[in-house]
Enzyme design. Structure first.
Site, PDB file in Angstrom:
ATOM      1  N   GLU A 171       6.513 -28.901  -1.456  1.00  0.00           N
ATOM      2  CA  GLU A 171       7.053 -27.538  -1.615  1.00  0.00           C
ATOM      3  C   GLU A 171       8.538 -27.540  -1.254  1.00  0.00           C
ATOM      4  O   GLU A 171       9.383 -27.091  -2.027  1.00  0.00           O
ATOM      5  CB  GLU A 171       6.269 -26.569  -0.717  1.00  0.00           C
ATOM      6  CG  GLU A 171       4.790 -26.481  -1.126  1.00  0.00           C
ATOM      7  CD  GLU A 171       4.216 -25.110  -0.962  1.00  0.00           C
ATOM      8  OE1 GLU A 171       3.989 -24.678   0.186  1.00  0.00           O
ATOM      9  OE2 GLU A 171       3.991 -24.434  -1.988  1.00  0.00           O
ATOM     10  N   HIS A 199       1.053 -29.293   5.812  1.00  0.00           N
ATOM     11  CA  HIS A 199       1.469 -28.130   6.615  1.00  0.00           C
ATOM     12  C   HIS A 199       0.529 -27.936   7.797  1.00  0.00           C
ATOM     13  O   HIS A 199      -0.678 -27.782   7.620  1.00  0.00           O
ATOM     14  CB  HIS A 199       1.460 -26.865   5.745  1.00  0.00           C
ATOM     15  CG  HIS A 199       2.611 -26.833   4.780  1.00  0.00           C
ATOM     16  ND1 HIS A 199       2.610 -26.035   3.651  1.00  0.00           N
ATOM     17  CD2 HIS A 199       3.786 -27.518   4.758  1.00  0.00           C
ATOM     18  CE1 HIS A 199       3.748 -26.219   2.986  1.00  0.00           C
ATOM     19  NE2 HIS A 199       4.480 -27.111   3.656  1.00  0.00           N
ATOM     20  N   HIS A 211      -3.296 -28.030   5.995  1.00  0.00           N
ATOM     21  CA  HIS A 211      -3.635 -28.121   4.574  1.00  0.00           C
ATOM     22  C   HIS A 211      -2.514 -28.882   3.878  1.00  0.00           C
ATOM     23  O   HIS A 211      -1.500 -29.213   4.496  1.00  0.00           O
ATOM     24  CB  HIS A 211      -3.803 -26.719   3.960  1.00  0.00           C
ATOM     25  CG  HIS A 211      -2.555 -25.930   3.999  1.00  0.00           C
ATOM     26  ND1 HIS A 211      -2.197 -25.138   5.091  1.00  0.00           N
ATOM     27  CD2 HIS A 211      -1.507 -25.851   3.133  1.00  0.00           C
ATOM     28  CE1 HIS A 211      -1.020 -24.602   4.859  1.00  0.00           C
ATOM     29  NE2 HIS A 211      -0.573 -25.019   3.679  1.00  0.00           N
ATOM     30  N   THR A 245       4.065 -19.721   1.894  1.00  0.00           N
ATOM     31  CA  THR A 245       4.447 -20.128   0.531  1.00  0.00           C
ATOM     32  C   THR A 245       3.384 -19.715  -0.496  1.00  0.00           C
ATOM     33  O   THR A 245       3.485 -20.050  -1.662  1.00  0.00           O
ATOM     34  CB  THR A 245       4.632 -21.653   0.430  1.00  0.00           C
ATOM     35  OG1 THR A 245       3.357 -22.281   0.674  1.00  0.00           O
ATOM     36  CG2 THR A 245       5.663 -22.156   1.426  1.00  0.00           C
ATOM     37  N   HIS A 289      -0.178 -29.697   0.009  1.00  0.00           N
ATOM     38  CA  HIS A 289       0.295 -29.331  -1.336  1.00  0.00           C
ATOM     39  C   HIS A 289       0.616 -30.644  -2.037  1.00  0.00           C
ATOM     40  O   HIS A 289       1.153 -31.558  -1.397  1.00  0.00           O
ATOM     41  CB  HIS A 289       1.556 -28.452  -1.245  1.00  0.00           C
ATOM     42  CG  HIS A 289       1.349 -27.186  -0.471  1.00  0.00           C
ATOM     43  ND1 HIS A 289       1.038 -25.979  -1.075  1.00  0.00           N
ATOM     44  CD2 HIS A 289       1.357 -26.943   0.871  1.00  0.00           C
ATOM     45  CE1 HIS A 289       0.905 -25.049  -0.128  1.00  0.00           C
ATOM     46  NE2 HIS A 289       1.080 -25.606   1.048  1.00  0.00           N
ATOM     47  N   HIS A 294      -7.225 -23.480  -3.923  1.00  0.00           N
ATOM     48  CA  HIS A 294      -5.791 -23.722  -4.130  1.00  0.00           C
ATOM     49  C   HIS A 294      -5.233 -24.753  -3.152  1.00  0.00           C
ATOM     50  O   HIS A 294      -4.057 -25.097  -3.199  1.00  0.00           O
ATOM     51  CB  HIS A 294      -4.978 -22.423  -4.086  1.00  0.00           C
ATOM     52  CG  HIS A 294      -5.407 -21.465  -3.032  1.00  0.00           C
ATOM     53  ND1 HIS A 294      -4.981 -21.586  -1.727  1.00  0.00           N
ATOM     54  CD2 HIS A 294      -6.234 -20.392  -3.067  1.00  0.00           C
ATOM     55  CE1 HIS A 294      -5.518 -20.605  -1.021  1.00  0.00           C
ATOM     56  NE2 HIS A 294      -6.272 -19.868  -1.801  1.00  0.00           N
TER      57      HIS A 294
HETATM   58  N1  LIG Z   1       1.633 -22.892   2.760  1.00  0.00           N
HETATM   59  S1  LIG Z   1       1.867 -22.129   4.177  1.00  0.00           S
HETATM   60  O1  LIG Z   1       1.842 -23.086   5.269  1.00  0.00           O
HETATM   61  O2  LIG Z   1       3.060 -21.309   4.081  1.00  0.00           O
HETATM   62  C1  LIG Z   1       0.523 -21.035   4.446  1.00  0.00           C
HETATM   63  C2  LIG Z   1      -0.149 -21.063   5.671  1.00  0.00           C
HETATM   64  C3  LIG Z   1      -1.234 -20.214   5.887  1.00  0.00           C
HETATM   65  C4  LIG Z   1      -1.643 -19.325   4.878  1.00  0.00           C
HETATM   66  C5  LIG Z   1      -2.841 -18.437   5.126  1.00  0.00           C
HETATM   67  O3  LIG Z   1      -3.425 -18.493   6.182  1.00  0.00           O
HETATM   68  N2  LIG Z   1      -3.272 -17.629   4.142  1.00  0.00           N
HETATM   69  C6  LIG Z   1      -4.544 -16.876   4.307  1.00  0.00           C
HETATM   70  C7  LIG Z   1      -4.419 -15.723   5.245  1.00  0.00           C
HETATM   71  C8  LIG Z   1      -5.313 -15.572   6.270  1.00  0.00           C
HETATM   72  C9  LIG Z   1      -5.216 -14.465   7.131  1.00  0.00           C
HETATM   73  C10 LIG Z   1      -4.246 -13.509   6.947  1.00  0.00           C
HETATM   74  C11 LIG Z   1      -3.356 -13.695   5.937  1.00  0.00           C
HETATM   75  F1  LIG Z   1      -2.414 -12.798   5.727  1.00  0.00           F
HETATM   76  C12 LIG Z   1      -3.444 -14.809   5.104  1.00  0.00           C
HETATM   77  F2  LIG Z   1      -2.560 -15.008   4.154  1.00  0.00           F
HETATM   78  C13 LIG Z   1      -0.964 -19.311   3.661  1.00  0.00           C
HETATM   79  C14 LIG Z   1       0.127 -20.172   3.446  1.00  0.00           C
HETATM   80 ZN   LIG Z   2       1.213 -24.790   2.884  1.00  0.00          ZN
END
Ligand SMILES: NS(=O)(=O)c1ccc(C(=O)NCc2cccc(F)c2F)cc1
Ligand SMILES: [Zn+2]
Length: 265
Positions: free
Chosen positions: A108, A121, A96, A207, A98, A67
């Site tokens: 976003e 991000h 990462h 997000t 988007h 994703h």
């Molecule tokens: N787009 S963003 O910048 O808002 C965003 C940043 C990090 C994560 C993430 O680490 N997800 C995996 C992850 C890993 C460990 C623990 C978690 F809860 C988890 F979601 C998701 C969204």
């Molecule tokens: Zn992000």
């Protein structure tokens, strides 16, 4: 339920099924950053420049997780964030992107409804909290500012030489689930604008699921330029269902009682 994604079947409108906070949360991200009128961002003269200390990463993994594409340095990395609206020091975790499948969509956050073709991000976690000592623990901590994510809009223009090592690697992680160890050093500082003074900041969430409401968001006004070819390279990355990831962005969420602060007039 099939793992979440961005298609009709598993996209943002379905996330509430596994993640009720998607619909019940009052500090969800992203949002539309409105700069004029009633609910607009309010200038706060106390907001200082954001300070980043990003020594070039020497060891990192570049991953296509189906994703997004994510650059994650080894745990020993010493990159830190402070200043801006923050009262603590944060540790860098990963960055990462988007993006959309054309230049009129992909970011976003939006500015007065305008989307940029992509958004970068930079994810950090509060390394000075007594309540957690890892990123995973921070996400699960219920601390409203456990994380701080720096958002940078990408716009199409000149080729970005600093991001070229990343965009050149995209073809190597075309398949979802694939990763490569990043060859050589990467200088993230060189990607960012010199002055990190003009930004919007507000309390929000991840997000993507689990959509945890633990993020202090800092979204910079000044976009980063990348070339059309660099944008196209993102659009060739696969989502694991034989299709390119096109449009891995969540639509804007309601502001509720939140206010957005701006560090600039
Ligand atoms: N787009 S963003 O910048 O808002 C965003 C940043 C990090 C994560 C993430 O680490 N997800 C995996 C992850 C890993 C460990 C623990 C978690 F809860 C988890 F979601 C998701 C969204
Ligand atoms: Zn992000």
């Amino acid at each position: 339920m099939a793992p979440w994604g961005y298609s009709k079947e598993n996209g943002p409108a379905t996330w509430h099924k596994d993640c009720p906070i998607a619909n019940t949360g009052v500090r969800q991200s992203p949002i539309d950053l409105i700069t004029t009128g009633q609910t607009c961002a309010k200038y706060d003269s106390n907001l200082k420049p954001v300070i980043v200390s990003y020594p070039a990463f020497s060891e990192a993994t570049f991953l296509n997780n189906g994703h997004s594409v994510q650059f994650q340095p080894s745990a020993g990395n010493l990159s830190e964030l402070s200043g801006g609206p923050l009262t603590k020091k944060y540790k860098f975790e990963q960055f990462h992107f988007h993006w959309g499948n054309n230049d009129s969509e992909g970011s976003e956050h939006r500015v007065n409804g305008k989307m940029y073709p992509a958004e970068l991000h930079l994810v950090h976690w509060n390394s000075e909290s007594p309540n957690f000592s890892s990123f995973q623990e921070a996400v699960g901590s219920n601390d409203p500012h456990a994380l701080c994510v720096l958002g940078f809009f990408l716009k199409v223009g000149a080729e970005n030489a600093s991001l070229k090592p990343i965009t050149d690697l995209l073809s190597k992680v075309k398949n979802a689930g694939s990763s490569v160890s990043f060859p050589g050093k990467f200088d993230l500082k060189a990607v960012l604008p010199e002055t990190l003074t003009d930004y919007y900041t507000y309390d929000g969430s991840l997000t993507t699921p689990p959509l945890a409401e633990c993020v202090k968001w800092i979204v910079f006004k000044e976009p980063i330029e990348v070339s059309t070819a660099q944008m196209e390279a993102f659009r060739a990355v696969d989502d694991g269902h034989g299709k390119p990831i096109t449009g891995n962005y969540r639509p804007p969420c309601p502001l509720h009682t939140r206010t957005v602060a701006a560090s600039f007039k």
